[in-house]
Design an enzyme around this catalytic site. Structure first.
Site, mmCIF file in Angstrom:
data_model
loop_
_atom_site.group_PDB
_atom_site.id
_atom_site.type_symbol
_atom_site.label_atom_id
_atom_site.label_comp_id
_atom_site.label_asym_id
_atom_site.label_seq_id
_atom_site.Cartn_x
_atom_site.Cartn_y
_atom_site.Cartn_z
ATOM 1 N N ASP A 13 0.842 -1.193 0.000
ATOM 2 C CA ASP A 13 0.000 0.000 0.000
ATOM 3 C C ASP A 13 0.876 1.241 0.000
ATOM 4 O O ASP A 13 0.982 1.978 0.996
ATOM 5 C CB ASP A 13 -0.942 -0.022 1.205
ATOM 6 C CG ASP A 13 -1.964 -1.145 1.096
ATOM 7 O OD1 ASP A 13 -2.374 -1.468 -0.039
ATOM 8 O OD2 ASP A 13 -2.349 -1.702 2.140
ATOM 9 N N LYS A 35 0.199 -8.052 -2.257
ATOM 10 C CA LYS A 35 -1.073 -7.435 -2.622
ATOM 11 C C LYS A 35 -0.824 -6.111 -3.324
ATOM 12 O O LYS A 35 -0.116 -5.242 -2.807
ATOM 13 C CB LYS A 35 -1.924 -7.176 -1.372
ATOM 14 C CG LYS A 35 -3.334 -6.683 -1.697
ATOM 15 C CD LYS A 35 -4.011 -6.027 -0.499
ATOM 16 C CE LYS A 35 -3.659 -4.542 -0.438
ATOM 17 N NZ LYS A 35 -4.506 -3.791 0.510
ATOM 18 N N ASP A 62 -5.990 -6.601 -5.509
ATOM 19 C CA ASP A 62 -7.110 -6.261 -4.624
ATOM 20 C C ASP A 62 -7.749 -4.942 -5.063
ATOM 21 O O ASP A 62 -7.611 -3.909 -4.398
ATOM 22 C CB ASP A 62 -6.600 -6.161 -3.181
ATOM 23 C CG ASP A 62 -7.729 -6.009 -2.179
ATOM 24 O OD1 ASP A 62 -8.856 -6.471 -2.466
ATOM 25 O OD2 ASP A 62 -7.483 -5.429 -1.101
ATOM 26 N N LYS A 64 -11.121 -4.909 -5.844
ATOM 27 C CA LYS A 64 -12.510 -5.000 -5.375
ATOM 28 C C LYS A 64 -13.514 -4.535 -6.439
ATOM 29 O O LYS A 64 -14.313 -3.633 -6.230
ATOM 30 C CB LYS A 64 -12.703 -4.190 -4.089
ATOM 31 C CG LYS A 64 -11.825 -4.646 -2.929
ATOM 32 C CD LYS A 64 -12.087 -3.815 -1.678
ATOM 33 C CE LYS A 64 -11.254 -4.291 -0.501
ATOM 34 N NZ LYS A 64 -9.808 -3.962 -0.665
ATOM 35 N N HIS A 66 -16.606 -3.900 -8.568
ATOM 36 C CA HIS A 66 -18.030 -3.841 -8.193
ATOM 37 C C HIS A 66 -18.732 -2.956 -9.212
ATOM 38 O O HIS A 66 -18.711 -1.730 -9.117
ATOM 39 C CB HIS A 66 -18.174 -3.257 -6.778
ATOM 40 C CG HIS A 66 -19.572 -3.341 -6.229
ATOM 41 N ND1 HIS A 66 -19.867 -3.012 -4.932
ATOM 42 C CD2 HIS A 66 -20.741 -3.710 -6.798
ATOM 43 C CE1 HIS A 66 -21.163 -3.170 -4.712
ATOM 44 N NE2 HIS A 66 -21.713 -3.591 -5.842
ATOM 45 N N ASP A 67 -19.364 -3.595 -10.195
ATOM 46 C CA ASP A 67 -20.006 -2.846 -11.279
ATOM 47 C C ASP A 67 -20.997 -3.789 -11.953
ATOM 48 O O ASP A 67 -21.246 -4.885 -11.463
ATOM 49 C CB ASP A 67 -18.938 -2.340 -12.261
ATOM 50 C CG ASP A 67 -19.303 -1.015 -12.915
ATOM 51 O OD1 ASP A 67 -20.456 -0.914 -13.421
ATOM 52 O OD2 ASP A 67 -18.476 -0.089 -12.921
ATOM 53 N N ILE A 68 -21.536 -3.370 -13.093
ATOM 54 C CA ILE A 68 -22.449 -4.252 -13.803
ATOM 55 C C ILE A 68 -21.661 -5.469 -14.303
ATOM 56 O O ILE A 68 -20.444 -5.396 -14.506
ATOM 57 C CB ILE A 68 -23.147 -3.522 -14.965
ATOM 58 C CG1 ILE A 68 -22.131 -3.057 -16.018
ATOM 59 C CG2 ILE A 68 -23.956 -2.337 -14.440
ATOM 60 C CD1 ILE A 68 -22.777 -2.489 -17.258
ATOM 61 N N ASN A 70 -21.117 -7.058 -17.099
ATOM 62 C CA ASN A 70 -20.282 -6.966 -18.291
ATOM 63 C C ASN A 70 -18.993 -6.205 -18.013
ATOM 64 O O ASN A 70 -17.906 -6.598 -18.475
ATOM 65 C CB ASN A 70 -21.053 -6.282 -19.426
ATOM 66 C CG ASN A 70 -20.260 -6.259 -20.716
ATOM 67 O OD1 ASN A 70 -20.017 -7.303 -21.320
ATOM 68 N ND2 ASN A 70 -19.834 -5.068 -21.135
ATOM 69 N N THR A 71 -19.090 -5.115 -17.264
ATOM 70 C CA THR A 71 -17.901 -4.322 -16.948
ATOM 71 C C THR A 71 -16.934 -5.107 -16.066
ATOM 72 O O THR A 71 -15.717 -5.106 -16.299
ATOM 73 C CB THR A 71 -18.309 -3.019 -16.239
ATOM 74 O OG1 THR A 71 -19.136 -2.253 -17.126
ATOM 75 C CG2 THR A 71 -17.109 -2.197 -15.842
ATOM 76 N N THR A 121 -12.919 -4.934 6.756
ATOM 77 C CA THR A 121 -12.490 -5.008 8.158
ATOM 78 C C THR A 121 -12.428 -3.642 8.828
ATOM 79 O O THR A 121 -12.202 -3.562 10.039
ATOM 80 C CB THR A 121 -11.123 -5.698 8.272
ATOM 81 O OG1 THR A 121 -10.199 -5.074 7.383
ATOM 82 C CG2 THR A 121 -11.241 -7.180 7.938
ATOM 83 N N ARG A 182 -2.994 -7.903 12.608
ATOM 84 C CA ARG A 182 -1.992 -7.099 13.296
ATOM 85 C C ARG A 182 -1.300 -7.942 14.363
ATOM 86 O O ARG A 182 -1.975 -8.563 15.190
ATOM 87 C CB ARG A 182 -2.642 -5.883 13.981
ATOM 88 C CG ARG A 182 -3.224 -4.842 13.023
ATOM 89 C CD ARG A 182 -2.103 -4.079 12.343
ATOM 90 N NE ARG A 182 -2.600 -2.968 11.542
ATOM 91 C CZ ARG A 182 -2.967 -3.059 10.279
ATOM 92 N NH1 ARG A 182 -2.948 -4.232 9.676
ATOM 93 N NH2 ARG A 182 -3.362 -1.997 9.608
ATOM 94 N N GLY A 211 0.078 -5.514 6.089
ATOM 95 C CA GLY A 211 0.689 -4.382 5.398
ATOM 96 C C GLY A 211 1.632 -3.602 6.273
ATOM 97 O O GLY A 211 2.806 -3.948 6.429
ATOM 98 N N ARG A 212 1.126 -2.536 6.875
ATOM 99 C CA ARG A 212 1.975 -1.580 7.584
ATOM 100 C C ARG A 212 2.860 -2.169 8.670
ATOM 101 O O ARG A 212 4.017 -1.716 8.819
ATOM 102 C CB ARG A 212 1.098 -0.451 8.143
ATOM 103 C CG ARG A 212 0.635 0.510 7.056
ATOM 104 C CD ARG A 212 -0.507 1.420 7.492
ATOM 105 N NE ARG A 212 -1.783 0.706 7.521
ATOM 106 C CZ ARG A 212 -2.956 1.319 7.674
ATOM 107 N NH1 ARG A 212 -3.001 2.637 7.833
ATOM 108 N NH2 ARG A 212 -4.075 0.615 7.666
#
Length: 232
Positions: A13, A35, A62, A64, A66-68, A70-71, A121, A182, A211-212
């Site tokens: 990230d 990731k 990652d 995520k 989230h659309d129709i 076909n897209t 999360t 964590r 990550g961090r």
């Protein structure tokens, strides 16, 4: 997966390919899967994914989606062409969208796995209520996980706080990736539902995303090795 390195996904990230490459170099052979999320992908595009894969690493993309349907199908096709090992879609996109994503991955690159994000999360019970979601967090995670598996997804992304329930209800024949992990004593930052690496694995997670705590450590490789020891 006897080698704990197979279960650790390190989140890159960061805002540049140079920063990502520095982390990867610092970790050496302490991590194999990385990731790439919306920050790094927006800054650098698909080339950062290509570079990681060309260097022998595996990528958990990652974004995520989230659309129709076909897209999302078209986006998943492009991701699968890149050779990513795993990618994410939002389970709340519905069964048609999930099935379109799974079909696109299968038809383009059979090794690319589609994972459905259940409840982020960073969200807690109050956040769901404000969004109009009825029931508890675990209820919502269970509903979305069931939809994802029924739609053909290879697995789900869920907090370890809900993993045991999901396993009990849906079995073991799918993957669970757990973010919000964590090490004991670490800051929670913007995460609301947090567990330790050992707790995540014990609850039934196949992979953990960290990550961090690793990428911002003075010695990233040493921190990664400590986490690997906890999940071995």
């Amino acid at each position: 997966m006897p080698d704990p390195r197979e279960r650790l996904i390190v989140a890159l990230d960061v805002s540049s390919a140079a920063a990502a490459q520095k982390i990867v170099a610092a970790l050496g052979d302490s991590a194999r899967t990385y990731k790439v999320g919306v920050q790094l992908y927006t800054a650098e595009g698909p080339q950062v994914v290509r570079h990681l894969i060309a260097s022998g690493r595996e990528v958990f993309l990652d974004l995520k989606y989230h659309d129709i349907p076909n897209t999302v199908s078209s986006a998943v096709e492009e991701a699968a062409k890149l050779g990513v090992r795993m990618l994410t879609v939002h389970a709340s996109g519905g069964g048609k969208m999930l099935r379109a994503a799974v079909d696109a991955a299968r038809n383009t690159n059979a090794t690319t796995m589609v994972l459905a994000v259940t409840v982020l999360t960073s969200l807690d019970q109050r956040d769901l209520e404000h969004a109009g979601v009825r029931g508890s967090v675990v209820d919502q995670v269970s509903r979305l996980a069931a939809l994802a598996i029924a739609s053909g997804c290879h697995g789900v992304v869920a907090s370890a706080l809900e993993t045991a329930t999901v396993r009990a209800e849906l079995g073991d024949d799918f993957l669970i990736v757990t973010p919000g992990v964590r090490p004991a004593g670490s800051r929670h930052d913007d995460q609301a539902r947090v567990v330790t690496p050992a707790e995540a694995i014990a609850s039934g997670a196949n992979y953990i995303v960290v990550g961090r705590p690793i990428t911002e450590a003075a010695d990233p490789a040493a921190e990664a090795r400590e986490i690997l020891a906890q999940i071995a």
